[in-house]
Design a protein around this motif. Sequence first.
Motif, PDB file in Angstrom:
ATOM      1  N   UNK A   1      -1.639 -45.423 -38.010  1.00 36.52           N
ATOM      2  CA  UNK A   1      -1.357 -46.830 -37.741  1.00 36.52           C
ATOM      3  C   UNK A   1      -1.754 -47.128 -36.298  1.00 36.52           C
ATOM      4  N   UNK A   2      -2.398 -48.272 -36.044  1.00 37.65           N
ATOM      5  CA  UNK A   2      -2.846 -48.569 -34.674  1.00 37.65           C
ATOM      6  C   UNK A   2      -1.694 -48.605 -33.665  1.00 37.65           C
ATOM      7  N   UNK A   3      -0.547 -49.035 -34.112  1.00 38.99           N
ATOM      8  CA  UNK A   3       0.622 -49.066 -33.242  1.00 38.99           C
ATOM      9  C   UNK A   3       1.640 -48.040 -33.726  1.00 38.99           C
ATOM     10  N   UNK A   4       2.300 -47.369 -32.765  1.00 35.79           N
ATOM     11  CA  UNK A   4       3.406 -46.492 -33.150  1.00 35.79           C
ATOM     12  C   UNK A   4       4.590 -47.366 -33.560  1.00 35.79           C
ATOM     13  N   UNK A   5       4.785 -48.463 -32.830  1.00 33.36           N
ATOM     14  CA  UNK A   5       5.832 -49.420 -33.171  1.00 33.36           C
ATOM     15  C   UNK A   5       5.188 -50.793 -33.245  1.00 33.36           C
ATOM     16  N   UNK A   6       5.202 -51.389 -34.366  1.00 30.20           N
ATOM     17  CA  UNK A   6       4.652 -52.695 -34.737  1.00 30.20           C
ATOM     18  C   UNK A   6       3.812 -52.456 -35.985  1.00 30.20           C
ATOM     19  N   UNK A   7       4.192 -53.110 -37.046  1.00 30.29           N
ATOM     20  CA  UNK A   7       3.582 -52.776 -38.333  1.00 30.29           C
ATOM     21  C   UNK A   7       2.127 -53.210 -38.504  1.00 30.29           C
TER      22      UNK A   7
ATOM     23  N   UNK B   1       3.660 -38.848 -29.977  1.00 31.35           N
ATOM     24  CA  UNK B   1       2.947 -38.857 -28.696  1.00 31.35           C
ATOM     25  C   UNK B   1       1.767 -37.905 -28.624  1.00 31.35           C
ATOM     26  N   UNK B   2       1.611 -37.058 -29.634  1.00 35.02           N
ATOM     27  CA  UNK B   2       0.483 -36.115 -29.621  1.00 35.02           C
ATOM     28  C   UNK B   2      -0.749 -36.783 -30.235  1.00 35.02           C
ATOM     29  N   UNK B   3      -1.926 -36.561 -29.654  1.00 35.73           N
ATOM     30  CA  UNK B   3      -3.117 -37.223 -30.201  1.00 35.73           C
ATOM     31  C   UNK B   3      -3.636 -36.573 -31.482  1.00 35.73           C
ATOM     32  N   UNK B   4      -3.444 -35.264 -31.617  1.00 40.93           N
ATOM     33  CA  UNK B   4      -4.018 -34.573 -32.767  1.00 40.93           C
ATOM     34  C   UNK B   4      -2.948 -33.844 -33.566  1.00 40.93           C
ATOM     35  N   UNK B   5      -3.161 -33.745 -34.873  1.00 38.20           N
ATOM     36  CA  UNK B   5      -2.189 -33.023 -35.699  1.00 38.20           C
ATOM     37  C   UNK B   5      -2.333 -31.509 -35.538  1.00 38.20           C
ATOM     38  N   UNK B   6      -1.289 -30.793 -35.921  1.00 37.52           N
ATOM     39  CA  UNK B   6      -1.317 -29.331 -35.965  1.00 37.52           C
ATOM     40  C   UNK B   6      -1.089 -28.930 -37.414  1.00 37.52           C
ATOM     41  N   UNK B   7      -1.471 -27.695 -37.759  1.00 32.60           N
ATOM     42  CA  UNK B   7      -1.274 -27.269 -39.143  1.00 32.60           C
ATOM     43  C   UNK B   7      -1.027 -25.770 -39.214  1.00 32.60           C
TER      44      UNK B   7
END
Lengths: 387, 129, 346
Positions: free
Chosen positions: C84-90, C191-197
């Motif tokens: 989502x472009x915003x973390x908070x704001x739908x 707050x992290x830019x990339x996912x971990x797996x």
Amino acid sequence: MEKVAIIGVGQSEFGELWDKGFREIVLKAGIEAIEDAGLEGKEIEAMYIGNMSGGRYLAQEHISALIADYSGLAELGTPSTRIEGADASGGLALRQAYLAVASGIHDIVIAAGAEKVTDVASEMTTDIMASSADREWEGFVGATIPALFALMAKLHFERYGTTSEDLAMVSVKNHKNGVLNPKAQFRREIRVEDVLNSPLVAEPLHLLDCAPLSDGASAVILANEKIAREYTDNPVFIRACTQASDYLAVQNRRDITTMESVRKASSLAYRMAKISPEDVDVVEIHDSFTIAEIMAYEDLGFVEKGKGAELIREGITELTGPLPVNPSGGLKACGHAIGATGIRQAVEITLQLRGMAGKRQVDCETGLSLNIGGTGATAVVTVYGVR
Amino acid sequence: MLPRFWRKIKYRYDIVGTVCETCGSKYYPPRNFCPICRRKSKMKEVNFGDKGEVVSYTVVHDTPEEYRMMKPYIVALIKLDGGPTITSQVVCDESEIHIGMRVKKAFRKYFEDGEDGIIYYGTKFVPES
Amino acid sequence: MSSVGIVSYGTYIPKFRIKAEEIAKVWGEDADSIKSGLGVLQKSVPDLDEDTATISVEASREAIKRAKIDPKKIGAIFVGSESHPYAVKPTATIVGDAIGCGNFFHAADYEFACKAGTAGIQTCIAMVKSGMIEYGLAIGADTSQSAPGDPLEYSASAGGTAFIIGKSPIAEVEATLSFTSDTPDFWRREGQPYPSHGGRFTGTPAYFRHVYTAGEKIMRENGYKPEDFDYAVFHQPNGKFPVRVARMLGFRSEQIEQGLVVRKVGNTYSGSSVLGFSAILDVAKPGDKILLVSFGSGAGSDAFIFDITDRIEEFEREPKVWDKINRGVEVDYSVYLKLRRKIKMK
């Protein structure tokens, strides 16, 4: 209606005036004009100052009071008014001054124009200029001022066969004239290839198709004929000073290759001055972009619509041609000190009609200047004569 | 600037303008007053549709700060099939764009107020086919 | 109760593509072994002015146009995404204003890794069935992130699908169920830019357990065998997993081929299984039966059985998903870095 004459002219250098502030620049032009007119200063009854964006360039509004203060006119209580019409602010100040004297309300007034642009970063300068177009519907989508003129140029090319070389020749001519003007910002000749090889700003406009944004100020003293005769033997009369508007956003104009404001203001000016375009001997045109000069040739009635480029191709508007345009070097070579430009044009035409333009002197009795705001939503046309 | 953007969201996200029911003139952006009929104007909102034709265009190389990443981008005047002319960006290859080109609307991002500010969305155009 | 299901669908795939070779070249890996190991040949890349909101709007507009319904009849919008472009704001409110559905609508953003799109479909089904709304819009869209040099970089792509759920559908929902557990196979902290797996942990305990269990159960509960389905589509994190899980469940490759879009477009995350499903809808005929099983890390699967109705014959299905996938413009790795804003700017 009183006949109105220009009895004094003054101009600061135009350019990147790092060591001079707004107040010093304005004062220099004002004092020069007062001295040129042979006034003491206190005779001035009112001041009109053209300034586009003191609020954003300097975070200073109330420019009128600032200048009244620093020029000593506040001491006398002289009324001072700032006038804004983007880069036509100077032309509008001239017109207000003209109306004040023509009406008989004032006998002797000063019209000045000034801008200090280099106190902010150049990106900011571009942004401030963009506010002379429609910020919400043009600026928002990234349509900068050069981009909007580029839209006009592109369609002019498509419709009338005007070319990038034609535009380049306008810049080459104005630079050539600028060499002869000691107050010009750029006093060097350029070649057509230089223009075409300069970086693209907004296709088809290259960097050297665009006038620089400069610091600078200019001033003229206006008086009624009776007073003018007391101070000078060679008054230059304002035979008409007209203004017209068009839609602010280019998208709403009837035809983007025509500036209706210029057509309307000039046809009214010719009527008021009782002349026709053929009677004009020397012209200062608002060449903020080279395409604007080509379009102005047409909209001022010097040539029919679509044939503007012929005037530059055939050398008609060269300094030595039958209709010299921008002997000063124009905005391109003189520098474009936004709010000062309209007044600077009046300074140049006055010097030309007085026969005091030095090496760039042309043979003339009737002059015309065109000052436009932004992309042409405001146009001011002034006709000057020795009689 | 937030309220100023918010107020016009409807007209930016889609091509909604106004038509004067007195004289039939169509306006984009919307006006609440018809410049031709003035006080006799009767304005009604209207959607001007999805498509249009490029009237003129430019490729902008010297960009405002907020468009630095997009450089160069194309700005065009587009005569909408629904009537008025709109100033908008066209997303396509520089070699594709030409006067008379048919284009259709696309919902895109215009710019952002930095990394922590709001995102300004709006209507751009892409080649029709 | 009259039948509820998919009334319309629309898709959007950004035009740029980057090939596996181009990424492998930069990181000193063997492109051929990546392509055969991962089963992804190229992936879609969003333009600088595209994000989950723009993709959602474009997909929704296509769905609305095809449905020929008044957008004001849409009573709920769900946007499922992990970008989502915003973390908070739908994102859903942006979509609502862009499609002009008025202001009286329910909206929420969903996040459930790659199954947030199907989560929205289930919610819409429930809302339509309960009579709360006439139509619901369920979107799965992503411009998924992957760290440079991470194996995910070969697959994490961009795209989206929008479904209008309502009565008189082109694809009736015969059954749906979900299988969910707390399984930390893939995550991204706030707050992290990339996912971990969890590397290989993403396989058996995560993807295969959830997809298989949900798929097996929905067939068993409804009395179907794999051969009863004309098509099946599973979440596609790569080209291997969906093929293997299909085999485990007893499906033949012909049943999954049409919906196996990942090889050419990458993993569009919340748009992944539903993009494959849309490719199937593009060619489905009345009477066809389709099994859809999504998977979202963290973890869960939503399973659906759809029955294609006669209405699909009148339904506008051009341009097709595969046409959009095949119509890409290739970019190199440096342009990709810029488009994905992986270059640190001042």
